[in-house]
Design a protein around this motif. Structure first.
Motif, PDB file in Angstrom:
ATOM      1  N   ASN A 209      40.577  39.950  44.965  1.00  0.00           N
ATOM      2  CA  ASN A 209      41.561  39.048  44.371  1.00  0.00           C
ATOM      3  C   ASN A 209      42.320  39.736  43.250  1.00  0.00           C
ATOM      4  OD1 ASN A 209      40.879  36.986  46.079  1.00  0.00           O
ATOM      5  ND2 ASN A 209      40.132  35.604  44.499  1.00  0.00           N
ATOM      6  N   GLY A 210      43.454  39.157  42.897  1.00  0.00           N
ATOM      7  CA  GLY A 210      44.255  39.703  41.813  1.00  0.00           C
ATOM      8  C   GLY A 210      43.491  39.720  40.504  1.00  0.00           C
ATOM      9  N   GLY A 237      42.179  47.535  48.231  1.00  0.00           N
ATOM     10  CA  GLY A 237      43.437  46.801  48.200  1.00  0.00           C
ATOM     11  C   GLY A 237      43.332  45.630  47.242  1.00  0.00           C
ATOM     12  N   VAL A 238      44.376  45.343  46.481  1.00  0.00           N
ATOM     13  CA  VAL A 238      44.352  44.222  45.540  1.00  0.00           C
ATOM     14  C   VAL A 238      45.473  43.245  45.849  1.00  0.00           C
ATOM     15  CG1 VAL A 238      45.775  45.398  43.781  1.00  0.00           C
ATOM     16  CG2 VAL A 238      44.230  43.558  43.101  1.00  0.00           C
ATOM     17  N   ASN A 239      45.160  41.963  45.733  1.00  0.00           N
ATOM     18  CA  ASN A 239      46.144  40.927  45.977  1.00  0.00           C
ATOM     19  C   ASN A 239      47.093  40.797  44.790  1.00  0.00           C
ATOM     20  OD1 ASN A 239      47.116  38.576  47.593  1.00  0.00           O
ATOM     21  ND2 ASN A 239      46.518  37.460  45.759  1.00  0.00           N
ATOM     22  N   ASP A 295      45.990  29.937  38.027  1.00  0.00           N
ATOM     23  CA  ASP A 295      45.643  31.022  38.953  1.00  0.00           C
ATOM     24  C   ASP A 295      45.536  30.516  40.387  1.00  0.00           C
ATOM     25  OD1 ASP A 295      45.393  32.896  36.857  1.00  0.00           O
ATOM     26  OD2 ASP A 295      43.278  32.410  36.566  1.00  0.00           O
ATOM     27  N   LEU A 296      44.946  29.323  40.548  1.00  0.00           N
ATOM     28  CA  LEU A 296      44.679  28.789  41.883  1.00  0.00           C
ATOM     29  C   LEU A 296      45.927  28.300  42.602  1.00  0.00           C
ATOM     30  CD1 LEU A 296      41.390  26.830  41.114  1.00  0.00           C
ATOM     31  CD2 LEU A 296      41.585  28.939  42.435  1.00  0.00           C
ATOM     32  N   GLY A 302      46.893  35.849  42.730  1.00  0.00           N
ATOM     33  CA  GLY A 302      47.957  36.855  42.743  1.00  0.00           C
ATOM     34  C   GLY A 302      48.744  36.969  41.456  1.00  0.00           C
ATOM     35  N   PHE A 303      48.827  35.874  40.682  1.00  0.00           N
ATOM     36  CA  PHE A 303      49.562  35.948  39.420  1.00  0.00           C
ATOM     37  C   PHE A 303      48.854  36.856  38.416  1.00  0.00           C
ATOM     38  CE2 PHE A 303      50.828  31.257  40.304  1.00  0.00           C
ATOM     39  CZ  PHE A 303      51.834  31.664  41.184  1.00  0.00           C
TER      40      PHE A 303
END
Length: 367
Positions: A209-210, A237-239, A295-296, A302-303
């Motif tokens: 997750n981000g 990999g990162v969101n 965030d959700l 991603g934010f």
């Protein structure tokens, strides 16, 4: 500079309705096949390397309609030339024998451009609705690990045998085997200890997750230390939800509008489901344990990756992520086609320039 050192880019395929934010803001994004073909072709031209389809079996959390991931991935591959498409698959509904054969065939039809994202599952209601078993948290990852070991065995060996808790094979030979060698790329997600441990043993790629570079580094260092002990290598990999605009003020205004127009009921329901799933892990928390309401609004935090601002700001932050060990940015957008095009024109060239400068600096230090 060698392209092998470049960070690579993927985008979430909007094959489910509602876009990539749980918000009632206007989105010029569509879940139809025609829209997704145009998006894939735009992304290919813009310099994206991968596209990730989503797996959903039931409506919920603003995603009322869902196209099936593997067949949709194949449809996109048929209309593109270079892009690799990552099809999401859930152990349980899929069995490894079928998945191995299905994906091997698509690999031949696409000349080696299919990949797989093994999703262990976090939404119990979906499994209950389709009558699938719902093992406890760590058992879901144990099942996924057997699933991946089975795929690798079937794709690389003749007369493959395997005697696991969830899957068994006896002298099975798949023919033809995939085009890609040694096998089709295998991705997985998750932020729990069980997810990281699984990645360190069997997966080619790990999606998280981000998060901030500092927090991501903790996860990445843990995974890579464990992978080294297992004589294994895994990429990260990162969101990230990308909001690239000509000015920072414009970008921040878009972010605020997304949050202000959040679908409150859907966000809260999503939060409740994720907390229930996380509470079942050994450590008592999962992917979204520290996520706020804001965030959700973007499914995978991603934010928090903060790729929000001007092209220069975003490019600099991407290079910072690369420094802590990120190999791939998995990106979501509000208005996909136009924003992917903008990203390719304005952001990606700056990333490549900064990477080249970084490489020259490293070479100068080692000289």
């Amino acid at each position: 500079m060698s392209k092998d050192n470049n960070i690579v880019f993927a985008y979430w395929v909007p094959n489910v309705s509602g876009g990539l934010v749980v918000s009632q803001i206007e989105q010029r994004t569509d879940w139809s096949y025609d829209y997704n073909v145009r998006l894939a072709q735009t992304a290919e031209k813009a310099g994206f390397d991968y596209a990730l389809t989503q797996i959903r079996f039931t409506a919920g959390y603003n995603a009322e309609n869902q196209h099936e991931s593997v067949s949709f991935s194949h449809g996109i591959l048929a209309k593109t030339e270079r892009l690799k498409v990552i099809a999401a698959i859930l152990p349980g509904p899929w069995k490894p024998a079928l998945a191995a054969k299905q994906l091997a065939t698509i690999d031949h039809l696409s000349n080696g451009r299919i990949a797989i994202n093994v999703v262990s599952g976090w939404f119990r209601g979906e499994f209950d609705a389709i009558g699938e078993e719902w093992p406890e948290h760590d058992e879901r990852y144990a099942r996924s690990e057997e699933f991946i070991r089975s795929l690798k065995g079937v794709w690389t060996q003749d007369n493959f045998s395997f005697d696991g808790k969830y899957y068994q094979f006896k002298d099975y030979t798949l023919s033809p085997k995939p085009v890609q060698k040694p096998h089709i790329e295998i991705f997985q997600g998750g932020s729990s200890r069980a997810a990281r441990d699984m990645a360190s043993r069997v997966s080619d790629w790990y999606f998280t997750n981000g998060n901030t570079p500092e927090e991501l580094k903790k996860q990445i260092d843990d995974i890579r230390e464990k992978a080294k002990a297992n004589n294994h290598q895994v990429k990260i990999g990162v969101n990230a939800f990308v909001i690239a605009r000509d000015t920072e003020e414009e970008a921040q205004a878009v972010l605020q509008e997304i949050i202000d127009k959040a679908h409150v009921e859907a966000v809260n329901a999503f939060g409740d489901a994720t907390r229930e799933a996380g509470a079942a892990s050994v450590e008592g928390e999962g992917n979204w344990a520290k996520s706020t309401f804001e965030d959700l609004v973007q499914y995978n935090d991603g934010f928090r990756t903060n790729l929000i601002g001007t092209p220069q700001q975003i490019a600099e932050r991407i290079v910072e992520l690369k420094k802590v060990g990120v190999d791939l940015i998995l990106s979501g957008f509000l208005h996909f086609i136009e924003e992917v095009e903008y990203f390719g024109e304005k952001v990606l060239p700056l990333v490549r320039e900064l990477e080249a400068e970084q490489q020259l600096q490293l070479q100068a230090k080692s000289a």
